[in-house]
Enzyme design. Structure first.
Site, PDB file in Angstrom:
ATOM      1  N   ARG A   1      17.462  39.554  62.413  1.00 36.58           N
ATOM      2  CA  ARG A   1      17.974  39.866  61.270  1.00 36.58           C
ATOM      3  C   ARG A   1      19.117  38.709  60.880  1.00 36.58           C
ATOM      4  NH1 ARG A   1      18.539  43.975  65.320  1.00 36.58           N
ATOM      5  NH2 ARG A   1      19.928  42.899  66.594  1.00 36.58           N
TER       6      ARG A   1
ATOM      7  N   CYS B   1      35.231  39.726  81.773  1.00 39.41           N
ATOM      8  CA  CYS B   1      36.520  39.148  81.183  1.00 39.41           C
ATOM      9  C   CYS B   1      37.507  39.621  81.807  1.00 39.41           C
ATOM     10  CB  CYS B   1      36.387  39.688  79.714  1.00 39.41           C
ATOM     11  SG  CYS B   1      35.917  41.265  79.557  1.00 39.41           S
TER      12      CYS B   1
ATOM     13  N   HIS C   1      43.044  40.837  76.602  1.00 38.30           N
ATOM     14  CA  HIS C   1      43.185  41.910  77.760  1.00 38.30           C
ATOM     15  C   HIS C   1      44.464  41.778  78.393  1.00 38.30           C
ATOM     16  CE1 HIS C   1      39.342  43.030  76.411  1.00 38.30           C
ATOM     17  NE2 HIS C   1      38.596  42.835  77.587  1.00 38.30           N
TER      18      HIS C   1
HETATM   19  N1  LIG Z   1      33.188  40.751  73.293  1.00 39.32           N
HETATM   20  C1  LIG Z   1      33.937  40.345  74.043  1.00 39.32           C
HETATM   21  O1  LIG Z   1      35.159  40.297  74.319  1.00 39.32           O
HETATM   22  C2  LIG Z   1      33.279  40.105  75.501  1.00 39.32           C
HETATM   23  C3  LIG Z   1      33.936  39.362  76.495  1.00 39.32           C
HETATM   24  C4  LIG Z   1      33.472  38.717  77.800  1.00 39.32           C
HETATM   25  C5  LIG Z   1      31.855  38.853  77.882  1.00 39.32           C
HETATM   26  N2  LIG Z   1      31.312  39.404  76.755  1.00 39.32           N
HETATM   27  C6  LIG Z   1      30.059  39.474  76.773  1.00 39.32           C
HETATM   28  O2  LIG Z   1      29.243  38.386  76.219  1.00 39.32           O
HETATM   29  C7  LIG Z   1      27.959  38.845  75.707  1.00 39.32           C
HETATM   30  C8  LIG Z   1      28.104  38.695  73.966  1.00 39.32           C
HETATM   31  O3  LIG Z   1      28.987  39.581  73.715  1.00 39.32           O
HETATM   32  P1  LIG Z   1      29.287  39.973  72.157  1.00 39.32           P
HETATM   33  O4  LIG Z   1      30.554  41.029  71.834  1.00 39.32           O
HETATM   34  O5  LIG Z   1      29.899  38.395  71.470  1.00 39.32           O
HETATM   35  O6  LIG Z   1      28.220  40.095  71.472  1.00 39.32           O
HETATM   36  P2  LIG Z   1      27.096  41.508  71.552  1.00 39.32           P
HETATM   37  O7  LIG Z   1      27.415  42.326  70.780  1.00 39.32           O
HETATM   38  O8  LIG Z   1      26.943  41.790  72.959  1.00 39.32           O
HETATM   39  O9  LIG Z   1      25.735  40.836  71.037  1.00 39.32           O
HETATM   40  C9  LIG Z   1      25.545  40.497  69.802  1.00 39.32           C
HETATM   41  C10 LIG Z   1      24.732  39.128  69.635  1.00 39.32           C
HETATM   42  O10 LIG Z   1      23.258  39.540  70.521  1.00 39.32           O
HETATM   43  C11 LIG Z   1      22.155  38.876  69.480  1.00 39.32           C
HETATM   44  N3  LIG Z   1      21.040  39.958  69.507  1.00 39.32           N
HETATM   45  C12 LIG Z   1      21.004  41.078  69.790  1.00 39.32           C
HETATM   46  N4  LIG Z   1      19.860  41.679  69.848  1.00 39.32           N
HETATM   47  C13 LIG Z   1      19.040  40.286  69.879  1.00 39.32           C
HETATM   48  C14 LIG Z   1      17.542  40.155  69.954  1.00 39.32           C
HETATM   49  N5  LIG Z   1      16.850  40.934  70.078  1.00 39.32           N
HETATM   50  N6  LIG Z   1      17.258  38.767  69.994  1.00 39.32           N
HETATM   51  C15 LIG Z   1      18.225  37.844  69.767  1.00 39.32           C
HETATM   52  N7  LIG Z   1      19.784  38.054  69.528  1.00 39.32           N
HETATM   53  C16 LIG Z   1      19.798  39.153  69.561  1.00 39.32           C
HETATM   54  C17 LIG Z   1      23.215  39.274  68.110  1.00 39.32           C
HETATM   55  O11 LIG Z   1      22.244  38.536  67.141  1.00 39.32           O
HETATM   56  P3  LIG Z   1      22.021  39.338  65.585  1.00 39.32           P
HETATM   57  O12 LIG Z   1      23.566  39.097  65.084  1.00 39.32           O
HETATM   58  O13 LIG Z   1      21.213  38.531  65.035  1.00 39.32           O
HETATM   59  O14 LIG Z   1      21.538  40.656  65.806  1.00 39.32           O
HETATM   60  C18 LIG Z   1      24.347  38.750  68.343  1.00 39.32           C
HETATM   61  O15 LIG Z   1      24.401  37.373  68.272  1.00 39.32           O
HETATM   62  C19 LIG Z   1      27.848  40.098  76.098  1.00 39.32           C
HETATM   63  O16 LIG Z   1      27.042  40.064  77.347  1.00 39.32           O
HETATM   64  C20 LIG Z   1      29.051  40.545  76.599  1.00 39.32           C
HETATM   65  O17 LIG Z   1      29.140  41.561  77.593  1.00 39.32           O
HETATM   66  C21 LIG Z   1      31.914  40.064  75.539  1.00 39.32           C
END
Ligand SMILES: NC(=O)c1ccc[n+]([C@@H]2O[C@H](COP(=O)([O-])OP(=O)(O)OC[C@H]3O[C@@H](n4cnc5c(N)ncnc54)[C@H](OP(=O)(O)O)[C@@H]3O)[C@@H](O)[C@H]2O)c1
Length: 302
Positions: A57, A146, A213
């Site tokens: 995408r 986190c 948080h």
């Molecule tokens: N958000 C937070 O506050 C937070 C805090 C600490 C840790 N985390 C952890 O950090 C990680 C990232 O979190 P996030 O909230 O930033 O994002 P997310 O919603 O977990 O992941 C979205 C990302 O994954 C990519 N993605 C999804 N399907 C894919 C595929 N088939 N191939 C390649 N890329 C793919 C998406 O790319 P596209 O845009 O191309 O779809 C986008 O860049 C997670 O494991 C989460 O648990 C998050």
């Protein structure tokens, strides 16, 4: 395709002194991935080339890094060829499938998902607490949950001083975070603090705060603890600021830590429900110390 960097003067000097690395970010389009780019740039991490990776995408989108526009590439089995360090930030399923592919390509993976955190051979690292664990990695280092990271930034220095026995905690989590599994704080806390007896009773709640948080912690310690001594300990802890002037309405708030590297701790009180008890309130940016900043700090250890 790589982007190669010639950037600001300070960054260039650092790269001359240090080896510069081929870096990849999986999940570059999402909140943690975007924050990773900003942290790498802000901390002048020695990046030689940068590969931004997402799903089909996003292929063709581009993002700026050090004055260059870098296109996003679709994730494939070849994404890690010639990569030194890869940050995984695209959720558990992607990590489960592609971390082994990255390791096979001899890239070192730093994983933001929970998939490998409790594997015994995978270091789970908060650099201010257990940096030395990173040394025994076998190609993969896990970044903690986190809420756990924000809590331990304050709890660990108190543990060093007074010996933590157990905690009760309630987290107030921003909407930009994801996941609320409440056993992570106990399980990950045991591993990070090397404290197999540590017990945590946790209630996680999502609140209408955009970013950062907060956690209300009630902790019981082995040794007697006073508010004055606890404040002294917290004021000296790395990565943490003591903000504790309730008479002036100054205490940690999500608004004041959003976008900030350090966590804040305050509202330090004796907890009368325990023999050696202390209550405190800690806030931290879950996209920074809870994710991107901690991941880059781990890479810096390497
Ligand atoms: N958000 C937070 O506050 C937070 C805090 C600490 C840790 N985390 C952890 O950090 C990680 C990232 O979190 P996030 O909230 O930033 O994002 P997310 O919603 O977990 O992941 C979205 C990302 O994954 C990519 N993605 C999804 N399907 C894919 C595929 N088939 N191939 C390649 N890329 C793919 C998406 O790319 P596209 O845009 O191309 O779809 C986008 O860049 C997670 O494991 C989460 O648990 C998050």
């Amino acid at each position: 395709m790589f982007a190669t960097f010639a950037s600001n003067e300070a960054g260039d000097r650092i790269r001359l002194l240090m080896k510069a690395y081929h870096i990849a970010v999986v999940g570059a389009t999402a909140p943690v991935g975007q924050e990773l780019l900003r942290v790498l740039e802000r901390r002048s991490f020695p990046v030689s080339t940068l590969r931004l990776i997402g799903s089909a995408r996003s292929a063709g989108k581009s993002f700026r890094f050090r004055d260059q526009s870098i296109p996003v590439q679709e994730l494939t089995d070849r994404s890690f060829d010639e990569i030194d360090i890869v940050f995984f930030s695209a959720g558990g399923e992607i990590s489960r499938k592609y971390v082994p592919v990255a390791c096979q390509a001899e890239a070192i993976a730093i994983d933001n998902s929970s998939v490998f955190r409790m594997e015994p051979h995978v270091p789970l690292v908060i650099p201010e607490i257990n940096a030395e664990d990173a040394r025994r990695h076998r190609g993969l280092i896990a970044n903690p949950n986190c809420t756990t990271a924000v809590t331990l930034m304050a709890l660990y220095p108190l543990h060093r001083a007074f010996g933590v026995r157990r905690t009760f905690a309630a987290s107030y989590q921003a909407v930009s975070g994801s996941g609320a599994e409440e056993m992570k704080m106990q399980n990950e806390g045991r591993k990070i603090m090397h404290l197999p007896e540590f017990r945590a009773s946790v209630t996680c709640v999502r609140v209408p705060v955009y970013r950062a948080h907060s956690v209300a912690v009630n902790a019981e310690f082995e040794r007697p603890v006073s508010v004055e001594h606890a404040r002294e300990v917290l004021a000296k802890a790395p990565g943490l600021e003591l903000v504790d002037e309730p008479q002036n309405n100054r205490y940690p708030m999500p608004l004041s830590v959003a976008g900030k590297d350090n966590c804040e701790v305050g509202r330090v009180r004796v907890d009368c429900a325990f023999e050696n008890g202390l209550s405190f309130w800690v806030s931290g940016d879950q996209l920074l110390k809870g994710a991107a900043l901690n991941a880059v700090q781990i890479a810096e250890l390497l």
